[in-house]
Write an enzyme that holds these catalytic residues in place. Structure first.
Site, mmCIF file in Angstrom:
data_model
loop_
_atom_site.group_PDB
_atom_site.id
_atom_site.type_symbol
_atom_site.label_atom_id
_atom_site.label_comp_id
_atom_site.label_asym_id
_atom_site.label_seq_id
_atom_site.Cartn_x
_atom_site.Cartn_y
_atom_site.Cartn_z
ATOM 1 N N ASP A 54 -10.168 -0.223 0.753
ATOM 2 C CA ASP A 54 -10.368 1.423 0.756
ATOM 3 C C ASP A 54 -11.688 1.796 0.244
ATOM 4 O OD1 ASP A 54 -7.772 1.911 1.574
ATOM 5 O OD2 ASP A 54 -7.128 2.057 -0.519
ATOM 6 N N ARG A 67 -0.606 6.557 16.178
ATOM 7 C CA ARG A 67 -0.493 7.648 15.816
ATOM 8 C C ARG A 67 -1.580 8.608 16.484
ATOM 9 N NH1 ARG A 67 -3.603 5.927 9.916
ATOM 10 N NH2 ARG A 67 -5.528 5.192 11.068
ATOM 11 N N TYR A 119 -8.963 -5.764 3.267
ATOM 12 C CA TYR A 119 -8.526 -4.536 3.798
ATOM 13 C C TYR A 119 -8.840 -3.488 2.507
ATOM 14 C CZ TYR A 119 -4.913 -1.374 5.625
ATOM 15 O OH TYR A 119 -4.087 -0.316 6.296
ATOM 16 N N ARG A 141 -8.193 -6.490 13.912
ATOM 17 C CA ARG A 141 -7.645 -5.451 15.037
ATOM 18 C C ARG A 141 -8.977 -4.509 15.314
ATOM 19 N NH1 ARG A 141 -3.704 -7.033 17.889
ATOM 20 N NH2 ARG A 141 -2.713 -4.742 17.932
ATOM 21 N N ARG A 199 9.304 6.599 -2.974
ATOM 22 C CA ARG A 199 9.462 7.580 -3.696
ATOM 23 C C ARG A 199 10.878 8.142 -3.928
ATOM 24 N NH1 ARG A 199 4.375 10.355 -2.462
ATOM 25 N NH2 ARG A 199 2.680 8.936 -3.239
ATOM 26 N N ARG A 223 0.842 -1.300 0.089
ATOM 27 C CA ARG A 223 -0.120 0.010 0.019
ATOM 28 C C ARG A 223 0.964 1.133 0.078
ATOM 29 N NH1 ARG A 223 -5.089 -0.128 1.895
ATOM 30 N NH2 ARG A 223 -4.764 1.762 3.179
ATOM 31 N N GLU A 278 -4.240 7.202 18.889
ATOM 32 C CA GLU A 278 -4.785 5.871 18.384
ATOM 33 C C GLU A 278 -4.115 4.548 18.799
ATOM 34 O OE1 GLU A 278 -5.892 6.286 14.299
ATOM 35 O OE2 GLU A 278 -5.590 4.062 13.856
#
Ligand code: UDP
Length: 368
Positions: free
Chosen positions: A343, A272, A341, A242, A170, A166, A293
């Site tokens: 999106d 996070r 999972y 989870r 770069r 995911r 979180e």
């Protein structure tokens, strides 16, 4: 079906074709885990179940959601705090240069990282191998290992390589978290978007209502967007999820300077911190709502968030998938119903395709 993206989109497609779908959701609101609500004290639009950023290359899906509620431009930028320093994510040229104390140009950085990567791994079989193959041990240890152990609660060697796929690596200074053509957040929030999709005279919505699998016989067809294993009474055992706990706190003004700050160190207990005002950069509230979180194993009474999909868990999933395929009159949809999972954009694409395939097989519903 429930009142998340899968259920809402399928219900709408069916209603437009002349059916009279019933949407049943156990929670007291629509929109599932995308639910947004304005915080009464600060006026901040809060992503109640954690951050949701809409990004897609699918023009039809983008047009679909925008037709219901206009999206506002939003560019997701994420940082990570590791060993007392802040770095840019996803891993990019700035991250590489700062982490290694270098001043590399793109081609140099590519060679530099390649020299650290474990090129003996040709087919990464799990998360750790995928990371070692692409970024090498130093950046894996700093940015991925601790975070992933906290997020998934298992050794990264037990996780599928696909989770890391995911995230890009770069060799430019582009720090846009997503590389998709379309990216945005609904101006009025996700709950308004789902309400608009469900707003059709033929759709009957029931919230705070539990749909039991035994109720299937009452309907011509059921689209099950609840947990796949739950439909079968967990007969073969539980698929692992989870769940997340959010510790809410308030700040003034712009507390952390970005929407999401990850914490890569293992000894920081949260994964996070999300600052919700950044999800609506067109608004300027005075206060700020933040969520720390924490991720943990999902118990029977918790809200499932992420399907874990351990490498060894595939057999159990195959058993349920096989039973699902043989269950007549029920179509299993969405993140929970298919244990993927997903999106949001993929969820909508799947829901549109599922509804259309259903209508092709069962046309001619009587108009009410
Ligand atoms: N990840 C990580 N460190 C980070 C960000 C992500 O190790 O700072 C790993 C982690 O295992 C996570 C996965 O990459 O589950 C996918 O990240 P993404 O940001 O897509 O997670 P999401 O926002 O869906 O929770």
């Amino acid at each position: 079906m429930g009142a998340g993206f899968s259920g809402a989109v399928i219900a709408r497609e069916l209603a437009e074709a002349g059916h009279r779908p019933t949407v049943i959701d156990g929670r007291d609101h629509v929109a599932g885990n995308c639910h947004t609500a304005r915080d009464p004290g600060t006026g901040v639009m809060v992503h109640v179940y954690g951050p949701h950023i809409f990004h897609t290359d699918d023009a039809e899906v983008w047009d679909y959601v925008n037709a219901h509620t206009p999206f506002r431009p939003y560019r997701h930028s994420v940082r990570t705090t590791v060993r007392n320093r802040v770095y840019s994510l996803p891993l990019n040229l700035l991250t590489i240069n700062q982490f290694f104390g270098q001043t590399l140009r793109p081609d140099e950085a590519r060679a530099y990282v390649e020299a650290r990567a474990d090129t003996s791994i040709s087919e990464p079989a799990n998360f750790e191998e995928q990371a070692l193959r692409f970024v090498g041990p130093e950046m894996y240890e700093a940015f991925f290992k601790g975070y992933t152990e906290k997020q998934w609660g298992v050794d990264p060697r037990e996780l599928p390589a696909s989770i890391l796929k995911r995230l890009p690596l770069r060799f430019s200074y582009d720090d846009n978290y997503f590389a998709h053509r379309f990216q945005g957040i609904p101006g009025a929030g996700y709950t308004a978007l789902i309400e608009s999709i469900l707003d059709h005279p033929a759709i009957d919505v029931h919230v705070s209502t539990l749909f039991q699998p035994e109720m299937t016989d009452r309907y011509g067809h059921v689209f099950w967007s609840g947990p796949l294993d739950g439909f079968f009474g967990y007969a073969h055992g539980r698929l692992g999820y989870r769940t997340l706990d959010f510790e809410r706190f308030e700040g003034t003004g712009d507390w952390q300077g970005c929407a999401v700050m990850n914490y890569g160190d293992r000894d920081v207990p949260w994964t996070r911190i999300t600052e919700h005002r950044h999800f609506a950069p067109w608004e300027s509230p005075e206060g700020s709502v933040l969520y720390r979180e924490f991720s943990r194993a999902c118990g029977p009474d918790d809200i499932p968030y992420y399907p874990i999909r351990l490498v060894e868990e595939k057999a159990l999933l195959a058993e349920y998938a096989d039973r699902a395929a043989r269950t007549e009159g029920v179509t299993f949809v969405g993140r929970l119903g298919t244990y993927r999972y997903l999106d949001m954009d993929v969820t909508i694409r799947d829901a549109l395709d599922t509804a259309r395939a259903f209508l092709d097989r069962a046309p001619g519903a009587a108009m009410p």
